[in-house]
Design an enzyme around this catalytic site. Structure first.
Site, PDB file in Angstrom:
ATOM      1  CE  LYS A 141       5.173   5.247  17.335  1.00 49.29           C
ATOM      2  NZ  LYS A 141       6.199   5.210  16.287  1.00 49.29           N
ATOM      3  NE  ARG A 157       0.438   0.236  13.414  1.00 46.85           N
ATOM      4  CZ  ARG A 157      -0.232   1.387  13.353  1.00 46.85           C
ATOM      5  NH1 ARG A 157      -1.515   1.408  13.035  1.00 46.85           N
ATOM      6  NH2 ARG A 157       0.378   2.534  13.596  1.00 46.85           N
ATOM      7  CB  CYS A 184       8.558  -1.458  14.111  1.00 49.05           C
ATOM      8  SG  CYS A 184      10.284  -1.487  13.617  1.00 49.05           S
TER       9      CYS A 184
END
Length: 310
Positions: A86, A132, A242
């Site tokens: 990620k 997020r 990200c």
């Protein structure tokens, strides 16, 4: 004397644990190979003051958690990098390749540590540095005060017991790998709180065509690889990283098909678009593009454009 493969990773205990996890089956599979480890500090490890990773990435030359490792790989200082997938941009450095993603994948979900969503009092403070997670938390509980925090897993957990935070949000994968899941916690449903693309998976990066690339070419797990490729294709199609609130969750169902769910959420949580679709396991990128197109048709482009402007 057999081959020597030099493995680079970040310095944290989690990064070292991930290398050990990846190496365990390979040591048995390749008894004639000596695996040596090397620690590489990243901008996100050296700069603990800047509040957001997006700001760190600007000064780090691209990524807060992969730039220096990729440079070490390209120059030949190391032969393999073991990443948290990620943290790795969707476009890898020229001259390098991601191997088939190893399996099994750790738990993809996020965990609210220190409290449950239902028990968090009105106006409670929750710590997370990820846009997020901030956006998805506010979509569920607009009353919450979300504060940016960074640091390693134990340090962030400590903020709920020794600090001023009521809870923090962390990846289940990191908590599981370190054995640090706290007694009071809530594992968040990935249908409602979809994780970062690649969360829970390892990214194994090599120089294209190198001895290490040839040696390790047959390793990895096809199903896990299909899931993360779908997630990363979706993120790439949305031109995200990200620093944007994109969640995606790929999994192979009992029907043998690849399922992909995703969400794009405005930073204040007031607007969210969701999409999901199913496709064959051998066409993961096509599925990722399809779900991204659905999100864009529902207004994801406007949400992301507003975030980039701000």
């Amino acid at each position: 004397m057999g081959d020597v493969v030099r493995i680079g990773s970040r310095a944290s205990k989690l990064a070292r644990t991930q290398v050990s996890e990846w190496l365990a089956p390979l040591v048995e599979q390749f008894p004639g190979v000596t695996f040596k480890r090397e620690v590489i500090l990243e901008g996100g490890d050296q700069d603990r003051v800047t509040p957001t990773l997006a700001e760190v990435a600007k000064t780090a030359g691209g990524s807060a958690f992969s730039t220096n490792q990729e440079a070490a790989l390209v120059t030949g200082r190391v032969d393999v990098i073991v990443h948290s997938l990620k943290d790795l941009p969707t476009t890898v450095t020229e001259g390098t390749t991601l191997l088939t993603t190893p399996g099994p994948r750790e738990d993809v979900r996020d965990v609210l540590c220190g409290e449950t969503l239902a028990e968090l009092p009105e106006g409670a403070t929750v710590g997370t540095g990820a846009p997020r997670r901030v956006a998805q938390l506010l979509a569920l509980r607009p009353d919450l005060k979300v504060l940016p925090i960074r640091g390693n897993v134990p340090g962030r957990l400590a903020r709920t017991t020794k600090g001023t935070l009521d809870a923090v949000v962390l990846a289940a994968a990191g908590l599981n790998r370190l054995g640090l899941t706290p007694e009071v916690h809530e594992v968040l449903d990935p249908q409602v709180f979809p994780p970062s693309p690649g969360q829970g998976a390892l990214g194994i990066q090599v120089r294209t065509g190198s001895t290490a690339a040839q040696l390790l070419a047959g390793t990895g797990n096809g199903e896990v690889d299909a899931c993360v490729r779908a997630e990363r294709a979706l993120l790439a199609e949305l031109h995200g990283g990200c620093s944007v609130p994109v969640g995606a969750w790929g999994r192979v169902g009992q029907d043998g098909l690849l399922h992909l769910s995703a969400a794009v959420t405005s930073t204040d949580g007031s607007r969210q678009v969701v999409a999901d679709a199913t496709g064959p396991v051998d066409e993961p990128e096509k599925l990722g593009f399809c779900v991204a197109a659905d999100l864009l048709n529902q207004g994801a482009a406007e949400i992301l454009a507003a975030i980039r402007r701000s």
